[in-house]
Enzyme design. Structure first.
Site, short mmCIF file in Angstrom:
data_model
loop_
_atom_site.label_atom_id
_atom_site.label_comp_id
_atom_site.label_asym_id
_atom_site.label_seq_id
_atom_site.Cartn_x
_atom_site.Cartn_y
_atom_site.Cartn_z
N GLY A 19 -57.86 9.30 -8.09
CA GLY A 19 -57.70 8.33 -7.02
C GLY A 19 -56.62 8.77 -6.05
N ASP A 134 -43.02 -2.36 -7.19
CA ASP A 134 -44.40 -2.32 -6.70
C ASP A 134 -45.36 -2.78 -7.80
OD1 ASP A 134 -46.41 -1.93 -4.83
OD2 ASP A 134 -46.71 0.17 -5.36
N LYS A 136 -48.20 -4.75 -9.39
CA LYS A 136 -49.42 -5.38 -8.90
C LYS A 136 -50.53 -5.05 -9.90
CE LYS A 136 -49.92 -1.46 -5.75
NZ LYS A 136 -49.92 -1.05 -4.33
#
Length: 879
Positions: A19, A134, A136
């Site tokens: 990714g 960060d 999430k």
């Protein structure tokens, strides 16, 4: 720079693309040196070209590399090849939370253990001074075995240009699969705390805000804050209240309050520490009544209807503490009849005084009791001094319908009871034999010679008993000669219903105390097919409800399991926290990872409340050669790996059990005992002073061997990467480092050259052997190596010329460990365990020509068993 399959970065061969994100592209790769799959995150050119950003990122990565936690994806290192910089990371298989949420809201009973794991990861990082910034759903992965891994710890922090306003619109963004249909952009901005969105400096409370947002999204399947673009999202974060009414109607009141406190915009009144969230989640999972919010909201049913949760209602249970060294009595029974009603009771073990046989930390390292398949009878090993001055261990039988337990005759010295499948017989170990005795009465029957039932036993339905005396073996339940099962070092064997498949905990990673790396495997006794079922797990037992029940960090968990295909079929669910488990990093050789619990086929569970190991105070003492003790310092928790500097003025050790699972290095001044903390990231063990005393070499079991310069703020430097490496000794001239490494399950001694404090050349094995070695020590003149090997059947001290070749000489006649040379090289010291403590011996040696050694003489006997003695001795004129 885009990489292609087949490209190489140093030892890493790219095998595919995983990714891309704000920190660059991510690739799957194969580590040719360690033969494992990893993830490579290639840094953007703009990032890699900025020296200041790269320097701060490198420091952060080094800190993270020393942070070992089962719920944090590890950083293995930084690789640079032909100008391409990449972070080498643990490859975590499975889907991330955003993919899971895309299928809809996560049921509360499934969301709770995920949230608990995230909180545990954040707590470990925050305690080490690391902020995620960060957090999430896309940065949280759930592996197929149910293990939760938080990704990209600290990486977001490393991107920051420093104090002052930040360009939030440049924050990495992603389209959440759960919200794509609504056209909502969900990325960093949607999880930013208000103070972070304003560009202010943040602390751990920003992570707590993001945790609340993630938990809200898991339970509702919708975003906490919505907007058409990043600007709208920031406005929502700064001004709009979260719609808590969207939470499921069955949300417990204390969970509702927890989310509200996490999402408090006022940073001063927000939840202040993520440990508070973990405590709340533990209470909800265990079913603790919420007195504060009674009636305020619906609670989670004690027996969820989901097939992934065991149909046991496990209420919270308090541990009984009867003094620092007293083992808690057998206390709790949870029983579920065919109907849905639940019965629970506590029981004592009278007339026994405590469960046994006791060992390290005054508690058994094996499971001390068993429950009959019908759940009607408990058999336990108990110790009592009633019969005489010495403690005697016997088996006791306690039918639950009766008031007290009775002794089973002929079971003197018995340990580790286990039932036959029909409940008519009880197997046990005693006197170097594996035996069985009829529950209805009669003398015990010998089955086979045993040695030591260190790893436990299990009786299968096909008339075969699987047991472990370190090596996995089988014997017919009618008796006979034990049959080794391949060459497998195993603990806690447990037969499955088919009578031919055995579960066991892999032994090799446990010897160093690396319990987070333990795993449960299944082996077919006929085909010898072996597969790993659970990682970060120990002591798995099969439940006829279709689950495996296992231990992890003093918590009992269950995972759905298909016994026919021998496959885990779902995520693990915590059942009960605070179950006594035999786990301790400082003396792992006497630990088994086993939990004090037992299951019956009828659905009954018995367990002992407790923890991984008791937390108490340790006393650091100095002992002269006459055995006279001088107290240096009192510490909370345990001390391990003690080393004395060459000057004799400082002691370094690693400390455990002081309120966390982490291990860090501490240095103590002699004689004042003043402590100085050397590391704070956890995972630091087995320190060794450099020859000049200016630095400390130590191990992190997950990542390798490090060197830390004393008095410097620079992070430790990696000397050698690899798992389960342990530094043993430096040569006096600093040209050689001896260290320990596992080879085919046996610990072996290796040496490697050094120059200016850095390792050079290739490692080479020292005195290669199929047996376990330990405790290497160079003589002061560098011509000899003392070490320990068990090739004679028990640990003995040997001396051999260095760098060789030459004949090895045995120094200890009847057992010994931890050799250490006197400073003048004329004596060699070693110790030997004597049950309650240790005996210290000295041997006069001559190393001028051929090695010569006198018979050992006893110096003194100590009350304590030291994991490692003070490894330097100053022989004074008065002796």
């Amino acid at each position: 720079m885009a990489l292609q399959s087949g490209d190489r970065l140093g030892p890493y061969g790219v095998t595919g693309v995983l990714g891309a994100g704000g920190m660059g592209e991510v690739y799957r790769a194969r580590d040719a040196r360690l033969n494992r799959d990893v993830a490579l995150k290639v840094l953007p050119e703009s990032f890699a070209a900025d020296p200041d950003r790269l320097m701060r990122f490198t420091r952060e990565a080094q800190t993270l590399a020393a942070l070992s936690h089962p719920n944090i994806a590890a950083i293995y290192g930084i690789e640079e090849t032909d100008g391409v910089r990449a972070i080498v990371m643990e490859l975590v298989e499975g889907e991330d939370l955003s993919q899971r949420i895309a299928r809809g809201a996560i049921p509360i009973e499934d969301a709770l253990p995920i949230a608990r794991s995230i909180a545990d990861a954040l707590e470990a990082a925050h305690d080490a001074g690391i902020i995620h910034r960060d957090l999430k759903p896309a940065n949280v992965k759930v592996r197929p075995d149910g293990t939760v891994k938080v990704l990209d710890f600290g990486l977001a922090r490393s991107q920051d240009p420093g104090p002052g306003p930040q360009n939030v619109s440049n924050s990495p963004t992603r389209t959440s699969p759960a919200l794509t249909a609504m056209g909502v952009i969900l990325g960093t901005a949607a999880y930013m705390a208000p103070e972070q969105a304003k560009g202010r400096q943040v602390d751990r409370r920003a992570d707590i805000w993001a945790f609340g947002v993630v938990l809200y999204e898991m339970l509702t399947g919708r975003a906490a804050f919505e907007g058409e673009d990043v600007s709208d999202l920031l406005v929502a974060v700064l001004s709009k209240d979260v719609n808590l009414s969207a939470l499921p109607a069955t949300t417990p009141a204390n969970l509702h309050r927890l989310i509200a406190r996490c999402l408090d915009r006022n940073v001063k009144t927000r939840l202040q520490h993520i440990a508070e969230a973990r405590i709340v989640l533990d209470a909800i999972i265990a079913g603790v009544p919420d007195d504060e919010g009674a009636g305020a909201a619906a609670t989670v049913p004690s027996a969820p209807s989901s097939s992934r949760v065991l149909p046991w209602a496990l209420a919270a249970a308090g541990a009984i503490v009867a003094g620092a060294l007293a083992f808690p009595a057998l206390r709790h029974l949870r029983e579920v009849p065919a109907a849905t009603s639940v019965a629970s009771l506590s029981m004592d073990i009278a007339p026994a005084e405590r469960l046994g046989p006791t060992g390290t930390y005054a508690r058994p390292s094996r499971t001390a009791f068993a429950i009959a398949p019908d759940g009607a009878t408990i058999v336990f090993a108990g110790e009592s001094t009633a019969a005489g001055a010495a403690s005697s261990t016997m088996l006791y039988r306690r039918p639950l319908a009766e008031a007290t337990a009775v002794v089973i005759p002929g079971t003197d010295g018995a340990e580790y009871p286990f039932f036959s499948p029909d409940g008519q017989w009880v197997g046990f170990a005693a006197g170097g034999k594996l035996k069985k005795v009829a529950l209805g009465g009669g003398p015990p029957i010998e089955l086979c010679d045993l040695g030591n039932l260190f790893g436990g036993a299990s009786w299968g339905s096909a008339g075969v008993i699987a047991f472990s005396d370190v090596r996995l073996k089988t014997v017919a339940d009618s008796g006979g000669t034990p049959e080794p099962v391949a060459d497998i070092r195993a603990l806690a064997p447990a037969m499955l219903p088919d009578g031919q498949t055995v579960l066991f905990t892999d032994w090799a990673p446990l010897i160093s105390g690396d319990w987070d790396s333990s795993h449960v495997d299944a082996l077919n006794l006929k085909t010898r097919e072996r597969r790993t079922l659970l990682t970060n797990a120990a002591d798995a037992r099969y439940s006829p409800t279709g689950h495996l029940v296992f231990m992890r960090n003093a918590t009992l968990l269950a995972v759905p399991f298909d016994a026919t295909s021998v496959e885990v079929t779902g995520a693990a669910v915590p059942l009960l926290a605070g179950v006594m488990q035999s786990v301790n990093a400082t003396n792992s050789n006497s630990e088994t990872g086993m939990g004090q619990f037992a299951l019956s086929a009828s659905g009954a569970l018995i367990y002992v409340a407790g923890d991984i190991n008791p937390t108490g105070n340790s006393t650091l003492v100095r002992v002269d050669r006459r055995g006279t003790e001088t107290t240096l310092a009192e510490t909370r928790g345990g001390l391990g790996g003690l080393r004395l500097s060459a000057s004799g003025s400082r002691v370094v050790a690693y400390r455990t059990g002081d309120g966390s699972r982490a291990t860090d290095l501490w240095m103590y001044d002699v004689p004042s005992g003043t402590p100085t903390r050397l590391t704070s990231t956890g995972g630091a063990t087995w320190p060794v002073f450099s020859p000049d005393g200016r630095s400390i070499t130590f191990a992190n079991s997950e990542t390798g061997i490090y060197s830390a310069l004393l008095g410097s703020s620079d992070p430790p430097q990696l000397l050698m990467d690899g798992r389960l490496l342990t530094p043993a000794a430096w040569s006096a001239d600093g040209r050689w480092l001896a260290y320990l490494q596992y080879v085919n399950g046996a610990r072996q001694t290796f040496v490697r050259g050094a120059q200016d404090g850095r390792l050079v050349g290739e490692p080479r094995p020292w005195s290669p052997s199929a047996f376990t070695q330990s405790h290497a020590a160079f003589s002061p003149d560098g011509r000899w190596m003392a070490y320990v090997s068990n090739d004679s059947g028990e640990n003995e001290v040997y001396v051999q010329p260095f760098p060789g070749p030459g004949e090895k000489r045995r120094v200890s006649p009847s057992g010994g460990s931890s050799p250490a040379w006197s400073r003048n090289g004329r004596e060699l010291f070693f110790q030997k365990g004597n049950g309650d403590g240790y005996s210290m011996f000295a041997v006069d040696v001559s190393t001028a020509g051929d090695f010569q050694a006198s018979a050992p003489r006893l110096l003194f006997e100590g009350r304590y068993w030291s994991t490692e003695p003070l490894r330097s001795y100053d022989v004074t004129p008065d002796g």
